[in-house]
Design a protein around this motif. Structure first.
Motif, mmCIF file in Angstrom:
data_model
loop_
_atom_site.group_PDB
_atom_site.id
_atom_site.type_symbol
_atom_site.label_atom_id
_atom_site.label_comp_id
_atom_site.label_asym_id
_atom_site.label_seq_id
_atom_site.Cartn_x
_atom_site.Cartn_y
_atom_site.Cartn_z
ATOM 1 N N GLY A 60 -46.078 -0.472 10.365
ATOM 2 C CA GLY A 60 -45.001 -1.290 9.807
ATOM 3 C C GLY A 60 -44.349 -2.203 10.835
ATOM 4 O O GLY A 60 -43.911 -3.310 10.504
ATOM 5 N N PHE A 86 -33.816 1.139 11.149
ATOM 6 C CA PHE A 86 -34.663 1.731 12.173
ATOM 7 C C PHE A 86 -34.894 0.661 13.249
ATOM 8 O O PHE A 86 -34.931 -0.523 12.959
ATOM 9 N N ALA A 88 -37.314 -0.532 14.727
ATOM 10 C CA ALA A 88 -38.453 -1.447 14.613
ATOM 11 C C ALA A 88 -38.032 -2.827 14.109
ATOM 12 O O ALA A 88 -38.616 -3.843 14.512
ATOM 13 N N SER A 180 -44.574 -0.303 5.636
ATOM 14 C CA SER A 180 -45.119 0.713 6.540
ATOM 15 C C SER A 180 -45.752 1.814 5.698
ATOM 16 O O SER A 180 -45.232 2.168 4.636
ATOM 17 N N TYR A 182 -46.470 4.761 7.324
ATOM 18 C CA TYR A 182 -46.229 5.934 8.168
ATOM 19 C C TYR A 182 -46.230 7.165 7.252
ATOM 20 O O TYR A 182 -45.725 7.094 6.127
HETATM 21 C C1 LIG Z 1 -40.576 3.058 9.329
HETATM 22 C C2 LIG Z 1 -39.866 1.776 9.440
HETATM 23 C C3 LIG Z 1 -40.400 0.675 10.146
HETATM 24 C C4 LIG Z 1 -41.605 0.771 11.030
HETATM 25 O O1 LIG Z 1 -42.751 1.244 10.470
HETATM 26 P P1 LIG Z 1 -43.873 1.957 11.386
HETATM 27 O O2 LIG Z 1 -45.033 2.037 10.480
HETATM 28 O O3 LIG Z 1 -43.332 3.271 11.808
HETATM 29 O O4 LIG Z 1 -44.132 1.049 12.557
HETATM 30 C C5 LIG Z 1 -39.731 -0.537 10.092
HETATM 31 N N1 LIG Z 1 -38.575 -0.660 9.424
HETATM 32 C C6 LIG Z 1 -38.009 0.363 8.766
HETATM 33 C C7 LIG Z 1 -36.739 0.136 8.026
HETATM 34 C C8 LIG Z 1 -38.619 1.620 8.771
HETATM 35 O O5 LIG Z 1 -38.041 2.651 8.110
#
Ligand SMILES: *Cc1c(COP(=O)(O)O)cnc(C)c1O
Length: 360
Positions: A60, A86, A88, A180, A182
């Motif tokens: 993500g 988060f 990211a 994402s 994940y």
């Molecule tokens: C999980 C998440 C991400 C990042 O996704 P990954 O697959 O872990 O890199 C980005 N933004 C939000 C709001 C998230 O919850």
């Protein structure tokens, strides 16, 4: 009684044979990167979200970075994002050579505050909107504001697969959006995975190039890109899980209503909005006490997130006054919700919370 926040083993119990078959087919085909499994998932996912194209990528965070790179903003552009997210969402901006502006959030919806957004709007080249906990942000109004001010709109849908506004799924409102897969998300792979979605043909073409070394076929590089792809095994797992996602969303919706009923949180439910209920979050001024009390009863909880992004020392030079997000960071508590739970688990958790509040 043990009530877990997340239980990935239990989640796949019912669909294990379907998943095993799907993985076996990939292994038998020995096509591990690209190919028909990825294309098939991309097709079903774009149909599901209601966009022309989805591009499977490595995770993500990459999806957000690739979305930003696709927009070709001048280096150092100011990109807004909500302070309650988060990390990211912020990393994608700085790692792309841009400058984040942290925007405060609304204390009831936990999502971006429109008044604070309006304050900084004129400076922004792009905006990352996060549909936090799965609840759609005020995306129709935000879309109109972005159009009016010529700001590119990126939706961070990492927590919001299947969430919608007036029946239109999030991820289809922005110029481009990021998902994402994940393992712990509502639609999770057996490892890292992500997708970029768009209905803009040029963006779709460019995002696909960027994610695969800037090429359309082997050694035909049209630009410099990077390597961020969704593996075939992950795509096969996701294709199976996507078929069950709507059932899981219904189940989460029922669990959330049960919490609403039993806890009567003072959270405004937005009409016409459907949350994916990725997380069920309450606010408590006695959070640490409540958390230990629940833990002692075998109830797992989480905190999303313990610090407002603008407060991290490495982001101190960026603009952002976010008093609401900073207070929320001390009060939010995520309760167990998901496919691994029964209604009785939800009632048990809610009763224990009421018990704690009565003792205060
Ligand atoms: C999980 C998440 C991400 C990042 O996704 P990954 O697959 O872990 O890199 C980005 N933004 C939000 C709001 C998230 O919850």
């Amino acid at each position: 009684m043990m009530v877990k926040l997340l239980d990935l083993k239990k989640q796949i119990l019912d669909i294990r044979p379907e998943i095993d078959d799907a993985i076996k087919i990939v292994i038998d085909s020995a096509s591990y990167i690209g190919g028909s499994h990825v294309r098939e998932f991309e097709r079903s996912f774009s149909n599901y979200i209601g966009v022309n194209e989805s591009i499977g990528v490595g995770n993500g965070t990459d999806a957000l970075e690739i979305a930003l790179a696709t927009l070709s903003l001048p280096k150092g552009s100011l990109v807004g994002l909500p302070a309650n997210s988060f990390i990211a969402s912020a990393e994608a901006i700085t790692r792309s050579g841009h400058t984040p502006i942290f925007i405060d959030v609304d204390q009831n919806s936990f999502n971006i505050d429109l008044n604070d957004l309006k304050r900084v709007l004129k400076k922004l080249k792009a905006l990352i909107v996060v549909h936090l906990y799965g609840m759609p942000a005020d995306i129709v109004k935000i879309q109109a504001l972005c159009n009016e001010h010529d700001i590119k709109l990126i939706e961070d849908c990492a927590q919001a697969h299947g969430a919608s506004v007036n029946g239109t799924k999030v991820g289809s409102f922005g110029d481009i959006s990021a998902f994402s897969f994940y393992p712990g998300k509502n639609l999770g792979a057996f490892g890292d995975g992500g997708a970029v979605c768009t209905s803009n043909e040029d963006y779709g073409y460019k995002a696909r190039l960027i994610a695969n070394h800037g090429r359309i076929e082997k050694y035909n590089h049209l630009m410099e890109g990077r390597n961020s792809r969704l593996d075939s095994i992950q795509a096969a797992v996701l294709s199976v899980k996507l078929r069950h996602l709507d059932d899981w969303l219904l189940l989460r919706e029922r669990q959330a209503s049960l919490y609403d009923e039993l806890l009567a949180p003072k959270i405004q439910k937005k009409i016409n909005c459907r949350s994916s209920n990725h997380l069920y979050v309450i606010k408590s001024e006695k959070r640490e006490g409540l958390r230990s009390y629940l833990e002692a009863q075998g109830i797992e909880t989480g905190i999303h997130y313990p610090m407002s992004l603008n407060k991290y020392p490495f982001y101190k030079d960026y603009e952002g006054r976010c008093p609401v997000a900073e207070i929320l960071a001390t009060q939010v508590l995520s309760l167990p919700i998901g496919e691994h739970l029964k209604d009785d688990d939800i009632k048990f958790v809610a009763n224990k919370i009421c018990e704690f509040n009565k003792k205060l």
